[in-house]
Design a protein around this motif. Structure first.
Motif, PDB file in Angstrom:
ATOM      1  N   LEU A  65       0.866  -1.174   0.000  1.00 29.05           N
ATOM      2  CA  LEU A  65       0.000   0.000   0.000  1.00 29.05           C
ATOM      3  C   LEU A  65       0.904   1.225   0.000  1.00 29.05           C
ATOM      4  O   LEU A  65       1.516   1.550   1.011  1.00 29.05           O
ATOM      5  N   ASP A  66       0.996   1.843  -1.152  1.00 33.26           N
ATOM      6  CA  ASP A  66       1.887   3.001  -1.291  1.00 33.26           C
ATOM      7  C   ASP A  66       1.041   4.204  -1.691  1.00 33.26           C
ATOM      8  O   ASP A  66       0.451   4.244  -2.777  1.00 33.26           O
ATOM      9  N   VAL A  67       0.998   5.189  -0.811  1.00 29.58           N
ATOM     10  CA  VAL A  67       0.106   6.329  -1.059  1.00 29.58           C
ATOM     11  C   VAL A  67       0.875   7.578  -1.500  1.00 29.58           C
ATOM     12  O   VAL A  67       0.297   8.652  -1.594  1.00 29.58           O
ATOM     13  N   ASN A  68       2.154   7.430  -1.767  1.00 35.30           N
ATOM     14  CA  ASN A  68       2.963   8.612  -2.081  1.00 35.30           C
ATOM     15  C   ASN A  68       2.485   9.359  -3.321  1.00 35.30           C
ATOM     16  O   ASN A  68       2.369  10.582  -3.309  1.00 35.30           O
ATOM     17  N   ALA A  69       2.211   8.613  -4.364  1.00 36.36           N
ATOM     18  CA  ALA A  69       1.757   9.270  -5.594  1.00 36.36           C
ATOM     19  C   ALA A  69       0.431   9.982  -5.358  1.00 36.36           C
ATOM     20  O   ALA A  69       0.205  11.097  -5.842  1.00 36.36           O
ATOM     21  N   ALA A  70      -0.438   9.362  -4.591  1.00 39.02           N
ATOM     22  CA  ALA A  70      -1.746   9.971  -4.313  1.00 39.02           C
ATOM     23  C   ALA A  70      -1.581  11.246  -3.501  1.00 39.02           C
ATOM     24  O   ALA A  70      -2.270  12.245  -3.731  1.00 39.02           O
ATOM     25  N   LYS A  71      -0.650  11.211  -2.571  1.00 37.25           N
ATOM     26  CA  LYS A  71      -0.462  12.366  -1.686  1.00 37.25           C
ATOM     27  C   LYS A  71      -0.020  13.613  -2.445  1.00 37.25           C
ATOM     28  O   LYS A  71      -0.330  14.728  -2.025  1.00 37.25           O
ATOM     29  N   PRO A 122     -13.426  -0.271   3.359  1.00 34.57           N
ATOM     30  CA  PRO A 122     -12.529   0.849   3.061  1.00 34.57           C
ATOM     31  C   PRO A 122     -11.081   0.537   3.434  1.00 34.57           C
ATOM     32  O   PRO A 122     -10.819  -0.138   4.434  1.00 34.57           O
ATOM     33  N   VAL A 123     -10.166   1.032   2.619  1.00 33.24           N
ATOM     34  CA  VAL A 123      -8.739   0.757   2.799  1.00 33.24           C
ATOM     35  C   VAL A 123      -7.979   2.052   3.091  1.00 33.24           C
ATOM     36  O   VAL A 123      -7.077   2.077   3.905  1.00 33.24           O
ATOM     37  N   ALA A 124      -8.339   3.108   2.400  1.00 29.57           N
ATOM     38  CA  ALA A 124      -7.674   4.392   2.623  1.00 29.57           C
ATOM     39  C   ALA A 124      -8.642   5.505   2.265  1.00 29.57           C
ATOM     40  O   ALA A 124      -9.502   5.346   1.395  1.00 29.57           O
ATOM     41  N   ILE A 125      -8.482   6.629   2.975  1.00 29.58           N
ATOM     42  CA  ILE A 125      -9.288   7.805   2.664  1.00 29.58           C
ATOM     43  C   ILE A 125      -8.389   8.825   1.970  1.00 29.58           C
ATOM     44  O   ILE A 125      -7.247   9.017   2.360  1.00 29.58           O
ATOM     45  N   VAL A 126      -8.924   9.407   0.905  1.00 26.74           N
ATOM     46  CA  VAL A 126      -8.201  10.437   0.175  1.00 26.74           C
ATOM     47  C   VAL A 126      -9.032  11.716   0.271  1.00 26.74           C
ATOM     48  O   VAL A 126     -10.229  11.708  -0.047  1.00 26.74           O
ATOM     49  N   VAL A 127      -8.401  12.781   0.747  1.00 26.75           N
ATOM     50  CA  VAL A 127      -9.124  14.043   0.951  1.00 26.75           C
ATOM     51  C   VAL A 127      -8.529  15.096   0.019  1.00 26.75           C
ATOM     52  O   VAL A 127      -7.314  15.304   0.013  1.00 26.75           O
ATOM     53  N   ALA A 128      -9.406  15.712  -0.767  1.00 29.35           N
ATOM     54  CA  ALA A 128      -8.917  16.675  -1.756  1.00 29.35           C
ATOM     55  C   ALA A 128      -9.907  17.815  -1.908  1.00 29.35           C
ATOM     56  O   ALA A 128     -10.972  17.831  -1.284  1.00 29.35           O
ATOM     57  N   LEU A 140      -4.440   6.643  -7.758  1.00 30.08           N
ATOM     58  CA  LEU A 140      -2.974   6.619  -7.738  1.00 30.08           C
ATOM     59  C   LEU A 140      -2.420   5.865  -6.531  1.00 30.08           C
ATOM     60  O   LEU A 140      -1.201   5.703  -6.402  1.00 30.08           O
ATOM     61  N   VAL A 141      -3.303   5.465  -5.647  1.00 32.41           N
ATOM     62  CA  VAL A 141      -2.832   4.656  -4.513  1.00 32.41           C
ATOM     63  C   VAL A 141      -2.375   3.321  -5.069  1.00 32.41           C
ATOM     64  O   VAL A 141      -3.138   2.613  -5.729  1.00 32.41           O
ATOM     65  N   GLU A 142      -1.107   3.016  -4.844  1.00 30.23           N
ATOM     66  CA  GLU A 142      -0.574   1.749  -5.371  1.00 30.23           C
ATOM     67  C   GLU A 142      -0.852   0.661  -4.354  1.00 30.23           C
ATOM     68  O   GLU A 142      -0.461   0.756  -3.201  1.00 30.23           O
ATOM     69  N   ILE A 143      -1.496  -0.363  -4.844  1.00 27.66           N
ATOM     70  CA  ILE A 143      -1.991  -1.351  -3.903  1.00 27.66           C
ATOM     71  C   ILE A 143      -1.873  -2.740  -4.515  1.00 27.66           C
ATOM     72  O   ILE A 143      -2.146  -2.928  -5.695  1.00 27.66           O
ATOM     73  N   GLU A 144      -1.373  -3.649  -3.746  1.00 30.38           N
ATOM     74  CA  GLU A 144      -1.287  -5.039  -4.211  1.00 30.38           C
ATOM     75  C   GLU A 144      -1.943  -5.938  -3.180  1.00 30.38           C
ATOM     76  O   GLU A 144      -1.806  -5.739  -1.982  1.00 30.38           O
ATOM     77  N   TRP A 145      -2.614  -6.920  -3.706  1.00 30.78           N
ATOM     78  CA  TRP A 145      -3.356  -7.834  -2.845  1.00 30.78           C
ATOM     79  C   TRP A 145      -2.936  -9.274  -3.104  1.00 30.78           C
ATOM     80  O   TRP A 145      -2.637  -9.638  -4.234  1.00 30.78           O
ATOM     81  N   GLN A 146      -2.981 -10.038  -2.040  1.00 34.12           N
ATOM     82  CA  GLN A 146      -2.900 -11.482  -2.221  1.00 34.12           C
ATOM     83  C   GLN A 146      -4.307 -11.995  -1.928  1.00 34.12           C
ATOM     84  O   GLN A 146      -4.780 -11.954  -0.787  1.00 34.12           O
ATOM     85  N   GLU A 147      -4.958 -12.433  -2.985  1.00 38.21           N
ATOM     86  CA  GLU A 147      -6.346 -12.844  -2.797  1.00 38.21           C
ATOM     87  C   GLU A 147      -6.419 -14.132  -1.980  1.00 38.21           C
ATOM     88  O   GLU A 147      -5.622 -15.053  -2.187  1.00 38.21           O
ATOM     89  N   LEU A 148      -7.351 -14.174  -1.047  1.00 38.61           N
ATOM     90  CA  LEU A 148      -7.514 -15.360  -0.194  1.00 38.61           C
ATOM     91  C   LEU A 148      -8.856 -15.999  -0.508  1.00 38.61           C
ATOM     92  O   LEU A 148      -9.782 -15.318  -0.955  1.00 38.61           O
TER      93      LEU A 148
END
Ligand SMILES: Cc1cc2nc3c(=O)[nH]c(=O)nc-3n(C[C@H](O)[C@H](O)[C@H](O)COP(=O)(O)OP(=O)(O)OC[C@H]3O[C@@H](n4cnc5c(N)ncnc54)[C@H](O)[C@@H]3O)c2cc1C
Lengths: 797, 289
Positions: A65-71, A122-128, A140-148
């Motif tokens: 979960l990388d939010v840098n680009a979104a920020k 919900p996973v992350a909140i983005v406020v703009a 733009l939130v970079e997110i990878e999942w391992q599906e279960l």
């Protein structure tokens, strides 16, 4: 005093007698003119907008979960992850209540920390600066999942091969409960006739016209949080947010402005809304979040998913001896806080077969967790299910005994003169009117003529079905019941603060809330009637924790029954004080005076002596005109709660006619009737509207609404193009009538009415459909009753 | 539910529009009535770089009879088609079908061209176009071409239209006086997309049926001309046995999709019911005509 108010409540020819009279709903004109103010209509300086990243999977581990680009995206003020939010809250929710011994629940954080447990969590909140920019950045939130693997099916949720959603719980079992009375096994063994069937109820959701909405405004220097939110329980939300965000209750203000429908869905706590409040606190700026329809489908509570095996023993003569049900209830990934996700099953256990006199009953519920949207209270909790099951069994018994459906009910319902009594499900009931309701329904339907017509139509190949279904409904719960003894931060009392202002106006602040159903109008009617003032002299305030006395809000059909009584009592006390002040001013015994049309008058002659406005002026400004011994308060708070009763039970019976097209499986609703008993009716029009609207909502679940999940627990129809709600064009004329058996627990005598239609519609329509299909040897046992379901029942596909 | 960013352009002529399409190709979306496009933009299911609003192009409007064909301009709104005396007279099949398209508000904006361009499998107008043996006119900077409906509908939202082509109009031969047409659909609620439906035309002579065209929609990825069923009807007289045979033949023509509106088995069954009902009703219609 008491007798005096009572006398005033009944005769409609007295001035200012609004109780029992239709007055149009306050706010209706405003809403129609587009001048309402819903949460989304409020705009604050420096306001920002939130959007959410949600889990696309039903069950998946977050591996990146990388939010840098979104920020750093244009207009973005904040991105907060579930982990960051977890550090800002005092503790996760735990959706259990002590009244459900043995219940298991996992702690729930507002947003995913490392594992998503339902699609839409919900996973992350983005406020703009705008919602569009927030949505852009969310992408733009970079997110990878391992599906279960997901637990998608309640019937296999407890299998060893099914993944356990919360390993700490050991398995996916949320709760088990068995209740009963009498000797069920012996009764079934000795029975002349046993009918049995398995029933399935699909998941659905509330689909309120206004979606969930919150505008959080945290003032950092003042350390004060204001939440404008589309809620039906402002004080409960205040307590929950204060606890969760570590702010003293009194520094949290909840304002529920106009609310566009709620239906129980807006009485829960939602992670995305907490995240919005936390974002406002982090930023010190107002943040708005309006759930769009897509996210509503995967985040608003769901309800009703149940599988029920049921049987009923009946004597050859048609006496119901015993009922047994086994309920498998499919909850979501967590138990919804603070009301839990096991109530629906609990209600099914207690109310199934509730109208009848049988002595032997056993009901077992198993509630399991699945990787789906959490479930909880939605209009008429459990009743549509329990009534459908019970009333289907009764119709099957009638057919087996060769009795008419109306006849078997007449034979078996609790008699109107037999109260107080206890149902086989263990509910104490009093002041019910099954027999009167059945008689009224038979008359209003012109039942015999309908049957005659049905016989003629059958010969023409038209499958007309006539359905009857009786019901009981628990309304207006008291603190001795679940939430109170269960330890929930939910107020079972409600309160009114009423005051006389200097201009003679009456301000009536109530803890119950308005969602478009007319609660404020009803409270005003009670206040005006009790005080003896014109209705337009009363202003009702609700939905603001700064302005109203602490209350539970509007749920479980309680507003009029509980909140209305608080108004009645508070207004009665204010009236007494006004009369005593008037007595002091006029040098007359208070008992010789009365209030009519906003004036103090001589009782009996109605000769005007002094206006309320004058009392207001003297009471607030020219106090020197009063003797020193009189210190006017001109403001009274009264609270009301049930003492010993768990609920105020109501009852009724519905009828419906349908035509089933046996080639297509399409069902056409022709007409519906509801006769119900909500005790004293304050506003006949609004009561009827509640019954009709509720009935239509029940029809939704019976015929159209279904949250369809695939094997991977993905919701496959989460748009209004695929999820069908009832529309006006398909709705039948609904004839509504009332029997009036006031409850003795209050002076007002009102019982709940808001859920009765919803509680009974699925049962009566299913019975009507099966009445149509009976000559073909087919039976529908699944809701929604889609063409596919009907065709399968008919063996056509 | 806010659309991703896009550029908005509003060409005033067909020439300008096709230039834009030539330039942007698959990156452009054409905006007609917007009734289907706006939701997919808002849901970000579609994220064109450029939205080309064709609503100001006068040449795409109108309904006319010329050169032996009814021309329905791409921008003709559903409501205009529904109220057009020309359509009522020459294309009674479309007049009969149109009230089944959506609701008043959607019909006020939605366009004939948008419906045919989108090729929703449950849409009524594509089925009618195919049943009536119509064609669509497509234009790009490479020129204009006419594609028969039979060659136009390829699959689920998939047509012969290339990304740089603008749908200009539909050309439909007027129904002959001896042509009978009928339309029926089953939808869960009024105005919903159909889950089963039939648009058909045929001629009959002394009780014998000729040249039937049966087009099924709602259950298939695209409107389907049911050739086996048509063969079972061609040259026969109305009779319950014939109608049953036509319904039975549908197993070879249809391969219904499985979705939340029903299983393939249910949809095939419903298409058969629709078939029988339409055919059973036609003799009365023939007498009335
Ligand atoms: C609630 C609701 C119910 C509906 N029910 C039905 C129904 O029952 N039956 C039915 O048939 N439809 C139904 N519709 C869809 C409606 O008929 C649409 O209007 C229609 O499908 C698309 O037409 P439009 O003009 O709105 O096109 P738009 O939404 O503007 O465009 C649709 C697609 O076609 C493309 N397009 C449009 N015009 C052209 C052109 N001239 N050349 C090339 N490409 C073009 C667009 O780029 C887009 O991809 C419903 C819609 C709604 C919102």
């Amino acid at each position: 005093m008491t007798a005096e108010i009572k006398a005033k409540l009944t005769p409609l020819d007295r001035p200012n007698t609004y109780v029992g009279r239709t007055v149009s709903r306050q706010g209706a004109r405003k809403a129609v003119a587009g001048a309402g103010q819903y949460t989304d209509d409020i705009s604050l300086p420096r306001m920002l907008h939130a959007a959410f990243v949600r889990s696309p999977y039903a069950h998946a581990r977050l591996t990146k979960l990388d939010v840098n680009a979104a920020k750093t995206a244009p207009g973005v003020a904040l991105v907060m992850t579930g982990k960051e939010l977890a550090e800002r809250i005092t503790a996760p929710w735990l959706g259990t209540l002590t009244c459900f011994p043995g219940m298991k629940a996992a702690p729930q954080y507002p947003m995913v920390i490392e594992r998503a447990c339902w699609q839409g969590e919900p996973v992350a909140i983005v406020v703009a600066q705008s919602r569009a920019l927030a949505e852009d950045a969310a992408e733009l939130v970079e997110i990878e999942w391992q599906e279960l693997p997901a637990a998608a099916d309640k019937e296999t949720a407890l299998d060893r091969t099914t993944p356990v959603i919360h390993p700490d719980l050991g398995d996916n079992l949320a709760f088990e409960k068995t209740i009963g009375s009498g000797d069920v096994d012996a009764a079934f063994k000795a029975a002349d006739i046993v009918v049995e069937e398995t029933f399935r109820f699909g998941r659905h959701t509330a689909v309120s016209l206004e979606s969930r909405a919150i505008l959080a405004d945290y003032n950092k220097p003042a350390e004060r949080l204001i939440l404008y939110t589309s809620s039906q329980a402002p004080h409960m939300i205040q307590t929950i947010y204060a606890r969760m965000l570590g702010i003293p209750d009194h520094n949290v203000r909840i304002v529920a402005p106009d609310v566009g429908g709620s239906f129980g869905m807006k009485i829960h706590s939602y992670g995305d809304e907490v995240a919005t409040a936390a974002a406002s606190m982090a930023l010190g700026r107002p943040v708005k979040f309006i759930a769009d329809r897509l996210e509503s489908f995967v985040s608003d509570i769901h309800a009703r998913e149940n599988l029920i095996k049921a049987r009923l023993a009946v004597s050859r003569a048609g006496d119901i001896e015993a009922i047994e049900i086994d309920v498998l209830s499919g909850a979501g990934a967590y138990s919804q806080y603070p009301r839990t996700s096991v109530f629906e099953a609990n209600q099914v256990l207690t109310i199934t077969g509730g109208p009848y006199r049988h002595k032997h009953y056993r009901a077992k519920a198993t509630v399991v967790y699945m990787n789906k949207v959490p479930t909880s209270q939605y209009r008429a909790v459990g009743h549509p299910i329990g009534n459908s099951v019970g009333e289907s069994l009764v119709d099957m018994a009638a057919a087996a005994c060769g009795l008419d459906p109306l006849e078997i009910r007449r034979r078996n319902v609790m008699p109107d003169d037999g109260y107080p009594a206890v149902t086989a499900g263990g509910i104490k009931v009093k002041e019910l009117s099954h027999q009167k309701c059945l008689a009224a329904l038979e008359r209003r339907m012109n039942y015999a003529a309908l049957r005659a017509e049905q016989a003629i139509l059958r010969k023409q190949g038209i499958y007309r079905g006539i359905g009857i279904a009786a019901f009981i409904k628990g309304t207006a719960p008291g603190p001795n019941g679940y939430y109170g003894i269960g330890g929930a931060p939910i107020s079972l009392q409600d309160a009114c603060t009423i005051r006389l202002d200097p201009g003679g106006g009456i301000i009536c602040a109530v803890g119950v809330t308005e969602q478009g159903q007319g609660v404020n109008t009803v409270m005003g009617q009670i206040a005006a009637t009790t005080l003896g003032v014109p209705l337009d002299q009363v202003r009702v305030i609700s939905g603001d924790t700064d302005a109203t006395p602490f209350g539970g809000g509007t749920y479980a059909s309680r507003a009029t029954a509980i909140g209305g009584e608080a108004v009645l009592k508070a207004a009665g006390e204010l009236r007494a004080e006004i009369l005593s002040i008037a007595g002091a001013l006029l040098q007359a015994p208070a008992g010789s005076l009365d209030i009519v049309d906003g004036h103090i008058v001589d009782a009996g002659t109605d000769r005007r002596r002094i206006s309320l406005k004058e009392i207001g002026r003297i009471g607030h400004f020219q106090l020197h005109e009063l003797p020193n011994s009189v210190q006017p308060r001109l403001s009274v708070t009264h609270r009301f709660r049930l003492l010993d009763d768990l609920y105020i039970l109501t009852n009724g019976v519905s009828g419906a006619t349908v035509d089933v097209d046996t080639d297509t499986g399409f069902i056409t609703l022709r007409k519906a009737w509801v006769v119900e008993d909500c005790g004293r009716i304050v506003n006949p029009l609004l009561a009827d509207e509640q019954v009709r609207g509720g009935f239509v909502q029940g029809l939704g679940g019976a015929l159209y609404e279904h949250c369809i999940y695939d094997d991977a627990a993905q919701l496959v129809n989460g748009t209004l193009a695929d999820y069908l709600t009832p529309m006006a064009g398909e709705m039948p004329d609904i004839d509504v009538a009332h029997i009036h058996t006031p409850t003795s627990v209050s002076e007002l005598g009102a019982k709940g009415v808001g859920e009765s239609g919803t509680a009974s519609a699925p049962a009566v329509v299913m019975n009507a459909v099966n009445d149509a299909l009976r000559p073909l040897g087919a039976r529908v046992t699944e809701q929604p009753m889609t063409p596919e379901v009907v065709l399968r029942a008919l063996g056509k596909i | 539910m806010k659309p991703a960013r896009f550029h908005y352009v509003r060409p005033a002529s067909i020439a300008e529009a096709v230039l834009l399409l030539a330039e942007h190709g698959e990156d452009a979306s054409i905006l007609a009535g917007g009734q289907s496009l706006m939701p997919v933009l808002n849901m970000r299911l579609s994220r064109p770089r450029v939205v080309v609003d064709i609503n100001r192009i006068a040449k795409l409007k109108g309904i006319a009879l010329a050169d032996g064909a009814v021309r329905i301009g791409a921008l003709a709104r559903h409501v205009e088609v529904m109220r057009s005396p020309l359509i009522a007279r020459h294309l009674p099949l479309i007049a009969e079908a149109m009230p089944n398209v959506a609701h008043v508000a959607v019909r006020n904006r939605g366009t004939f061209g948008g419906s045919v361009a989108l090729a929703d499998p449950s849409a009524e107008m594509p089925a009618c176009l195919l049943a009536l043996g119509g064609a669509v006119v497509l234009e790009s900077t490479r020129g204009r071409r006419q594609v028969a409906a039979e060659d136009y509908f390829h699959g689920l939202y998939d047509t012969a239209r290339r990304p740089d082509e603008l749908l200009i109009e539909a050309l439909i031969p007027p129904q002959r006086p001896d042509t009978l047409s009928a339309f029926m659909e089953l939808s869960r609620r009024h105005g919903d997309f159909a889950i089963a439906g039939l648009a058909c035309t045929l001629r009959h002579d002394a009780g014998v049926i000729h040249a039937p065209r049966l087009v099924y929609f709602g259950s298939e990825p695209r409107p389907v001309l049911a050739r086996t069923a048509m063969a079972a009807l061609d040259g026969k007289a109305w009779s319950p046995a014939t109608h049953d045979a036509v319904a039975a033949a549908l197993a070879d023509d249809l391969d219904p999709i499985d979705n939340t509106f029903g299983s393939p088995a249910a949809k095939l069954h419903l298409q058969r019911v629709v078939t029988r009902r339409v055919l059973d009703g036609l003799p009365d219609k023939a007498r009335a005509a």
